[in-house]
Design a protein around this motif. Structure first.
Motif, mmCIF file in Angstrom:
data_model
loop_
_atom_site.group_PDB
_atom_site.id
_atom_site.type_symbol
_atom_site.label_atom_id
_atom_site.label_comp_id
_atom_site.label_asym_id
_atom_site.label_seq_id
_atom_site.Cartn_x
_atom_site.Cartn_y
_atom_site.Cartn_z
ATOM 1 N N TYR A 17 15.914 -13.436 -7.377
ATOM 2 C CA TYR A 17 15.132 -12.084 -7.740
ATOM 3 C C TYR A 17 15.739 -10.999 -6.913
ATOM 4 C CZ TYR A 17 12.051 -8.717 -9.797
ATOM 5 O OH TYR A 17 11.497 -7.691 -10.527
ATOM 6 N N TYR A 21 17.217 -7.346 -7.596
ATOM 7 C CA TYR A 21 16.471 -6.054 -7.230
ATOM 8 C C TYR A 21 17.523 -5.345 -6.282
ATOM 9 C CZ TYR A 21 12.909 -3.014 -5.810
ATOM 10 O OH TYR A 21 12.099 -1.810 -5.719
ATOM 11 N N ARG A 268 5.894 -6.004 5.467
ATOM 12 C CA ARG A 268 7.091 -5.405 4.891
ATOM 13 C C ARG A 268 8.171 -6.519 4.931
ATOM 14 N NH1 ARG A 268 5.912 -1.447 1.749
ATOM 15 N NH2 ARG A 268 7.954 -1.015 1.785
ATOM 16 N N ALA A 293 5.691 -15.942 -8.596
ATOM 17 C CA ALA A 293 5.443 -14.604 -8.742
ATOM 18 C C ALA A 293 5.244 -14.015 -7.422
ATOM 19 C CB ALA A 293 4.038 -14.501 -9.632
ATOM 20 N N GLY A 294 4.525 -14.884 -6.567
ATOM 21 C CA GLY A 294 4.471 -14.179 -5.062
ATOM 22 C C GLY A 294 6.015 -14.033 -4.414
ATOM 23 N N PHE A 296 8.462 -13.162 -5.887
ATOM 24 C CA PHE A 296 9.174 -11.974 -6.597
ATOM 25 C C PHE A 296 8.975 -10.809 -5.641
ATOM 26 C CE2 PHE A 296 9.564 -14.300 -10.771
ATOM 27 C CZ PHE A 296 10.487 -15.025 -10.527
ATOM 28 N N ASN A 297 7.573 -10.664 -5.568
ATOM 29 C CA ASN A 297 7.079 -9.761 -4.785
ATOM 30 C C ASN A 297 7.639 -9.492 -3.214
ATOM 31 O OD1 ASN A 297 5.118 -7.172 -4.944
ATOM 32 N ND2 ASN A 297 4.298 -8.443 -3.297
ATOM 33 N N ASP A 298 7.608 -10.659 -2.476
ATOM 34 C CA ASP A 298 8.164 -10.693 -1.304
ATOM 35 C C ASP A 298 9.714 -10.132 -1.312
ATOM 36 O OD1 ASP A 298 5.858 -12.178 -0.421
ATOM 37 O OD2 ASP A 298 6.772 -13.953 -0.162
ATOM 38 N N VAL A 300 11.072 -8.115 -3.462
ATOM 39 C CA VAL A 300 11.161 -6.621 -3.522
ATOM 40 C C VAL A 300 10.852 -5.774 -2.159
ATOM 41 C CG1 VAL A 300 9.786 -4.748 -4.458
ATOM 42 C CG2 VAL A 300 10.496 -6.730 -5.872
ATOM 43 N N LEU A 301 9.732 -6.146 -1.431
ATOM 44 C CA LEU A 301 9.470 -5.971 -0.160
ATOM 45 C C LEU A 301 10.720 -5.996 0.760
ATOM 46 C CD1 LEU A 301 5.714 -6.981 0.083
ATOM 47 C CD2 LEU A 301 6.516 -4.656 -0.236
ATOM 48 N N ASN A 304 13.449 -3.635 0.111
ATOM 49 C CA ASN A 304 13.144 -2.264 0.247
ATOM 50 C C ASN A 304 13.248 -2.083 1.841
ATOM 51 O OD1 ASN A 304 13.017 -1.427 -2.291
ATOM 52 N ND2 ASN A 304 10.725 -1.805 -2.362
ATOM 53 N N GLN A 317 9.706 3.536 -2.549
ATOM 54 C CA GLN A 317 9.152 3.207 -3.712
ATOM 55 C C GLN A 317 10.063 3.609 -4.890
ATOM 56 O OE1 GLN A 317 6.283 1.514 -4.493
ATOM 57 N NE2 GLN A 317 5.519 1.465 -2.657
#
Length: 340
Positions: A17, A21, A268, A293-294, A296-298, A300-301, A304, A317
């Motif tokens: 992911y 991203y 972060r 699912a967690g 995926f969020n990791d 993204v962070l 970024n 963002q």
């Protein structure tokens, strides 16, 4: 030699992911995976059904891997397989040099470590003669759950994997007995309740001895952990899920801090090494959620943060995919295809 904005180490859910991203963020990306194919820990359970990924499912692990890999390749990252990253060296100009076990070097400005659980070493049965049954009917993972139809299968373990396999085996026509050394199971409540509906549960018991002729187990002896009594039971197969040992190998020589069940990062996804970030099962922090699912969020962070490390004025963002300019041509092709 090309210098990449971001090099992702590990090709599991978080790594795949992150590759997608980072493409949304227009970063020049490389992904390095130690195995010969992407998928990470999910490759251990290709037949296992996954229910808890948002808007997806139920889907077998191998199906989810295929979808994630297709998405990961959207922006054509460089993908390197069968290389295990060992060493990191930072040049005077700030560029990091990653060296794999085969000696190949990769140049990058930032690193996102998605190494999952590291080198997996299954906790095997330490019983006399156990090894000889691994070629027949003693299993530490399952690749064809349908082959157990009509069998009496003993599942040993009390975590999510043991409970999930007990339910999967029942759904595919097996009679299931679950043995666990404690009364409590460490799994999701709904799955535990399902297991109790159809499986014979023996607690607190442990596997004490395997009995068989030549290479096949025919029965097992179980020991009660409270009073020491022995119970013998005929079985057709034994599935063991006693967990895994984590081994991060040379990565721990980078200055990373190991904490609980992973490498320490902040909210972060910053590790203790500048320019090196983490995501997925590899990391640990206060509100960590160990779900796909967690991960995926990791990812993204982590992406970024890597971009902000390179460009401090970059947005933390970014626009969502429906407004992202990188999708305009792809969206046009999709609309044309739908009209055909």
């Amino acid at each position: 030699m090309d210098i990449y904005d971001l090099t992702i180490v590990g090709g599991g859910p978080a790594g795949m992911y992150a590759a997608f991203y980072s493409g949304m963020r227009a970063m020049k990306t490389k992904l390095i995976e130690a195995k010969q194919e992407l998928g990470g820990f999910m490759r251990m359970y290709p037949e296992k059904t996954i229910w808890d990924v948002g808007a997806v499912g139920p889907a077998r692990c191998e199906e989810l891997i295929a979808v994630l890999e297709k998405q990961a390749r959207t922006f054509h990252p460089t993908i390197v397989l069968e290389q295990e990253v060992h060493h990191l060296h930072r040049r005077e100009d700030g560029v990091m040099v990653l060296t794999s076990g085969c000696g190949q070097q990769h140049l990058t400005r930032t690193v996102l470590l998605c190494a999952g659980r590291g080198i997996i070493d299954r906790q095997k049965l330490e019983l006399e003669g156990a090894n000889q049954y691994e070629v027949s009917n003693l299993y530490y993972t399952i690749t064809d759950v349908g082959s157990f139809r009509g069998q009496h299968v003993l599942v040993s373990g009390g975590g999510n994997s043991a409970v999930d396999w007990a339910n999967e085996l029942h759904d595919h026509g097996a009679k299931v007995t679950v043995v666990h050394r404690r009364e409590q199971f460490d799994a999701l409540e709904y799955n535990i309740a399902r297991m109790h509906e159809h499986a014979q549960i023996l607690t607190p018991y442990t596997l004490h001895r395997l009995h068989g002729q030549q290479e096949s187990i025919e029965s097992v002896s179980l020991m009660n952990t409270v009073d020491g009594t022995i119970h013998r039971m005929a079985v057709d197969s034994v599935v063991v899920n006693h967990g895994y040992k984590r081994d991060y190998g040379p990565l721990l020589e980078w200055g990373l801090i190991q904490e609980n069940n992973g490498i320490r990062v902040n909210e972060r996804m910053h590790t203790d090494v500048p320019g090196v970030f983490g995501a997925g099962d590899f990391v640990d922090y206060g509100s960590k959620v160990r779900l796909i699912a967690g991960a995926f969020n990791d990812a993204v962070l982590g992406v970024n943060s890597a971009l902000h490390y390179l460009d401090p004025v970059a947005s933390k963002q970014p626009s969502v995919s429906s407004h992202n300019v990188r999708f305009r041509e792809l969206n046009r092709k999709l609309r044309e295809r739908s009209r055909d």
